[in-house]
Motif scaffolding. Structure first.
Motif, PDB file in Angstrom:
ATOM      1  N   ASP A  78      -6.524  -0.456  -2.638  1.00 37.98           N
ATOM      2  CA  ASP A  78      -7.011   0.701  -1.897  1.00 37.98           C
ATOM      3  C   ASP A  78      -6.606   1.990  -2.602  1.00 37.98           C
ATOM      4  O   ASP A  78      -5.945   1.963  -3.654  1.00 37.98           O
ATOM      5  N   ASN A  79      -7.002   3.127  -2.043  1.00 41.19           N
ATOM      6  CA  ASN A  79      -6.774   4.399  -2.728  1.00 41.19           C
ATOM      7  C   ASN A  79      -5.328   4.886  -2.642  1.00 41.19           C
ATOM      8  O   ASN A  79      -4.995   5.923  -3.217  1.00 41.19           O
ATOM      9  N   ASN A  80      -4.463   4.132  -1.946  1.00 35.50           N
ATOM     10  CA  ASN A  80      -3.036   4.424  -1.936  1.00 35.50           C
ATOM     11  C   ASN A  80      -2.261   3.521  -2.889  1.00 35.50           C
ATOM     12  O   ASN A  80      -1.032   3.539  -2.904  1.00 35.50           O
ATOM     13  N   GLU A 139     -10.788   0.630  -2.378  1.00 32.64           N
ATOM     14  CA  GLU A 139     -11.581   1.187  -3.469  1.00 32.64           C
ATOM     15  C   GLU A 139     -12.312   0.123  -4.275  1.00 32.64           C
ATOM     16  O   GLU A 139     -13.429   0.358  -4.738  1.00 32.64           O
ATOM     17  N   TYR A 192     -16.565   2.896  -0.809  1.00 32.47           N
ATOM     18  CA  TYR A 192     -16.338   4.279  -0.423  1.00 32.47           C
ATOM     19  C   TYR A 192     -16.048   4.353   1.076  1.00 32.47           C
ATOM     20  O   TYR A 192     -16.175   3.356   1.804  1.00 32.47           O
TER      21      TYR A 192
END
Length: 250
Positions: free
Chosen positions: A238-240, A193, A211
């Motif tokens: 990251d998105n986690n 991200e 993205y």
């Protein structure tokens, strides 16, 4: 439209057209609404965008842009008209040149846009048409297919090269990550991200918001305005919620 924006449009008149899309894309009004909202814009050839006429590998399409001819730029957005996820990245060139090279996923032949915002609030839009066989966003990446992604996740590699004309330095960063789009059955979105370059005092030199269409194991090259300094670091997440950090060495 604010007076400052009107003056900027007039000043760019030799290079720019306010509304006539040089790539003649019917998707442009929607792309503009999503990425630029209601901010003023011009199509401007001073935003140089280069890419292949045909994407041999739609999962790793190379693209480069340079908005230095505009002078000061505070934000850049990269978008793809016909991708299912149109926005590729946002770039804040705080202490670096407003230029970048990267690789991204391309679902089908499409205009690729780069919009650079000057301090008066006007977006200057350049672009290039890239043809493709398709499917870049909707198939799993190589490390996802062979399962190797978990052993290299968020590893950062960096290299430093001489800068333009011998001035400054060019830095290339690679972050190991599968960059899953969420458009493959059974594989949820999983992507970096944010990525930041920090100087020795932990002040940001650039910020990237990424993205899903950014290519697997993303590579970014950018130009410093000065020489590389000891103590520069790269940080991101990251998105986690996984975070990474690494030092950039001369």
């Amino acid at each position: 439209m604010p007076l400052a924006a009107c003056l900027a449009l007039a000043a760019a008149g030799a290079w720019a057209s306010e509304s006539r899309d040089p790539l003649q894309s019917p998707q442009w009004p929607l792309v503009r609404k999503e990425a630029l909202q209601q901010a003023p814009f011009v199509f401007d050839s001073r935003v140089k965008v280069t890419g292949p006429a045909f994407a041999e590998d739609p999962m790793r399409v190379p693209i480069a842009f340079d908005a230095s001819a505009l002078g000061e730029v505070d934000r850049v957005v990269v978008m793809v008209d016909r991708n299912p996820i149109r926005k590729v990245l946002e770039f804040e060139p705080l202490k670096v040149r407003p230029s970048l090279s990267l690789r991204f996923k391309l679902e089908q032949a499409s205009p690729v846009r780069v919009a650079a915002r000057t301090p008066d609030g006007v977006w200057h839009v350049g672009g290039v048409m890239v043809d493709a066989s398709g499917g870049g966003c909707t198939v799993p990446g190589a490390t996802r297919r062979d399962g190797s992604w978990s052993t290299t996740l968020n590893r950062v590699e960096s290299r430093v090269f001489p800068g333009l004309g011998g001035a400054g330095a060019r830095v290339r960063l690679r972050v190991m990550h599968p960059m899953d789009t969420g458009l493959v059955a059974g594989i949820p979105a999983f992507h970096v991200e944010s990525l930041n370059l920090l100087d020795a005092t932990r002040q940001a030199m650039l910020r990237l918001t990424l993205y899903e269409p950014v290519a697997e194991n993303p590579i970014f090259s950018f130009d410093l305005r000065g020489a590389i300094e000891r103590g520069m670091t790269v940080t991101g997440r990251d998105n986690n919620g996984n975070r990474f950090a690494a030092q950039v060495t001369p």
